[in-house]
Write an enzyme that holds these catalytic residues in place. Structure first.
Site, PDB file in Angstrom:
ATOM      1  N   LYS A  53       0.682  -1.176   0.013  1.00  0.00           N
ATOM      2  CA  LYS A  53       0.012   0.025   0.100  1.00  0.00           C
ATOM      3  C   LYS A  53       0.816   1.291  -0.086  1.00  0.00           C
ATOM      4  CE  LYS A  53      -3.933  -0.471  -0.421  1.00  0.00           C
ATOM      5  NZ  LYS A  53      -4.855  -0.878  -1.198  1.00  0.00           N
ATOM      6  N   SER A 282      -2.711 -12.907   3.460  1.00  0.00           N
ATOM      7  CA  SER A 282      -3.040 -12.670   1.834  1.00  0.00           C
ATOM      8  C   SER A 282      -2.043 -13.172   0.762  1.00  0.00           C
ATOM      9  CB  SER A 282      -3.657 -11.356   1.768  1.00  0.00           C
ATOM     10  OG  SER A 282      -2.390 -10.448   1.668  1.00  0.00           O
TER      11      SER A 282
HETATM   12  N1  PMP Z   1      -3.323  -7.929   0.965  1.00  0.00           N
HETATM   13  C1  PMP Z   1      -3.085  -7.014   2.142  1.00  0.00           C
HETATM   14  C2  PMP Z   1      -2.446  -7.559   3.156  1.00  0.00           C
HETATM   15  C3  PMP Z   1      -3.668  -5.528   1.749  1.00  0.00           C
HETATM   16  O1  PMP Z   1      -3.311  -4.689   2.956  1.00  0.00           O
HETATM   17  C4  PMP Z   1      -4.306  -5.397   0.858  1.00  0.00           C
HETATM   18  C5  PMP Z   1      -5.059  -3.920   0.623  1.00  0.00           C
HETATM   19  N2  PMP Z   1      -5.946  -3.735   1.390  1.00  0.00           N
HETATM   20  C6  PMP Z   1      -4.524  -6.356  -0.286  1.00  0.00           C
HETATM   21  C7  PMP Z   1      -3.957  -7.375  -0.054  1.00  0.00           C
HETATM   22  C8  PMP Z   1      -5.298  -6.011  -1.490  1.00  0.00           C
HETATM   23  O2  PMP Z   1      -4.575  -4.945  -2.220  1.00  0.00           O
HETATM   24  P1  PMP Z   1      -5.657  -4.035  -3.148  1.00  0.00           P
HETATM   25  O3  PMP Z   1      -6.331  -2.972  -2.345  1.00  0.00           O
HETATM   26  O4  PMP Z   1      -4.584  -3.372  -4.146  1.00  0.00           O
HETATM   27  O5  PMP Z   1      -6.740  -4.720  -3.792  1.00  0.00           O
END
Ligand code: PMP
Length: 345
Positions: A53, A282
């Site tokens: 981010k 994630s």
């Molecule tokens: N994984 C994590 C740990 C995140 O913080 C985020 C962002 N919210 C994402 C995946 C997904 O990324 P995006 O917002 O670009 O879809």
């Protein structure tokens, strides 16, 4: 004498030395004792505050200064599930902005404490007060009442996806092109929070590889993208925030891939145990989704994904507990055999 705005713009340019240009690795694995295959992964835990981010936060602020949407000293207020908050807290502070982060009260304690330790204020919102959606409403109200508030609005800001098109996607493209084997990837997959990663990286990779498949990923326990409604809770923090973000255009993407949160936890644990890569939940979900796609499509070419952050914000979560294996999980059939870092650009 340099104006304040010029000084801030210089600081933003300087910060790009600490955001982006992350390493990429080729992770090898065997599925059910089959042949060794590989997934290509961009390691985003190498950014300034440890997550993907940072790219979006820095780019949105850069664009805000370019378009005069923000003034020096404005308060940055954002509704976020965590990593975005950490990124704005740190970068906003460095640029001289007060920062207020509004987030659901069920996010991990580590995230809350890290945001506070970067000097930002936190406003917690309960499920009864509306959770994620309630957080966004509160941010909008604060903006209405104060003209010195800047809202990045990550879920609808096109500069979120553009950050990934111009940086993450471009870097992945260059890193692949540097490979002597001249890789032509068959798919890119990423868990969807705001959708910035899948939309931005996908857009850039399609310019290089028009046939590449772009797969958004969601938790099987909370399939908001597939069902178009809010349903179920899940443990993959950072993705599936209970609604479909404005910047996500599902029509332009390929099949949605689902993974179970327990399976994602097991895969994240496996990355630590078998390769020494201590990444977040994630990241486990993304690698699992990438392997699923590679196995389903029987694609010999590369499948690409990202590790959005490290495990450090999840040390009080199920990521560090024994996770039960359930029917249908893929991780027990996957053996990670090693990884190879690619040259940086
Ligand atoms: N994984 C994590 C740990 C995140 O913080 C985020 C962002 N919210 C994402 C995946 C997904 O990324 P995006 O917002 O670009 O879809």
């Amino acid at each position: 004498m340099l104006s304040t705005i010029t000084k801030i713009k210089d600081k933003i340019n300087g910060l790009w030395q600490m955001v982006g240009n992350t390493p990429m690795i080729e992770v090898s694995y065997r599925y059910r004792d089959g042949v060794e295959q590989a997934i290509w992964v961009k390691c985003e835990h190498y950014n300034l505050t440890g997550s993907i981010k940072d790219r979006m936060a820095l780019y949105i602020l850069q664009k805000a200064y370019e378009t005069e949407a923000i003034r020096p000293g404005d308060t940055i207020i954002e509704a976020t599930s965590g990593n975005t908050g950490i990124a704005f807290a740190s970068i906003g502070n460095m640029l001289g902005h007060p920062v207020m982060i509004i987030m659901p009260d069920w996010m991990s304690k580590e995230r809350i404490e890290i945001i506070k330790s970067c000097g930002a204020k936190i406003h917690l919102v309960s499920k009864e007060q509306g959770g994620f959606k309630g957080s966004i409403k509160i941010a909008e109200m604060m903006k209405q009442n104060d003209s010195r508030v800047f809202l990045p609005r990550q879920f609808e800001n096109i500069y979120n996806a553009e950050a990934h098109e111009k940086t993450t996607g471009r870097e992945i493209g260059h890193q692949l092109l540097l490979e002597k084997a001249k890789i032509v990837p068959c798919a890119f997959i990423a868990g969807v929070g705001t959708g910035g990663t899948i939309m931005g990286v996908g857009k850039y990779l399609r310019t290089l590889y028009p046939d590449i498949k772009l797969h958004p990923l969601e938790p099987a326990e909370s399939p908001t993208l597939s069902t178009k409604t809010k349903n179920g809770s899940h443990r993959i923090q950072g993705i599936s925030d209970e609604f479909i973000p404005d910047i996500l255009n599902l029509e332009s993407l390929d099949k949605i891939v689902q993974v179970n949160d327990g399976d994602a936890i097991l895969m994240a644990q496996k990355l630590g145990q078998e390769l020494g890569l201590a990444v977040g939940i994630s990241s486990g979900a993304n690698l699992l989704g990438a392997i699923k796609i590679q196995q389903e499509h029987k694609c010999k070419e590369a499948v690409i994904t990202v590790f959005p952050d490290s495990n450090k914000k999840y040390l009080s979560t199920d990521l560090v507990n024994v996770e039960p294996v359930k029917d249908g999980y893929l991780s027990p059939d996957i053996k990670l055999t090693g990884y190879r870092p690619l040259p940086k650009i």
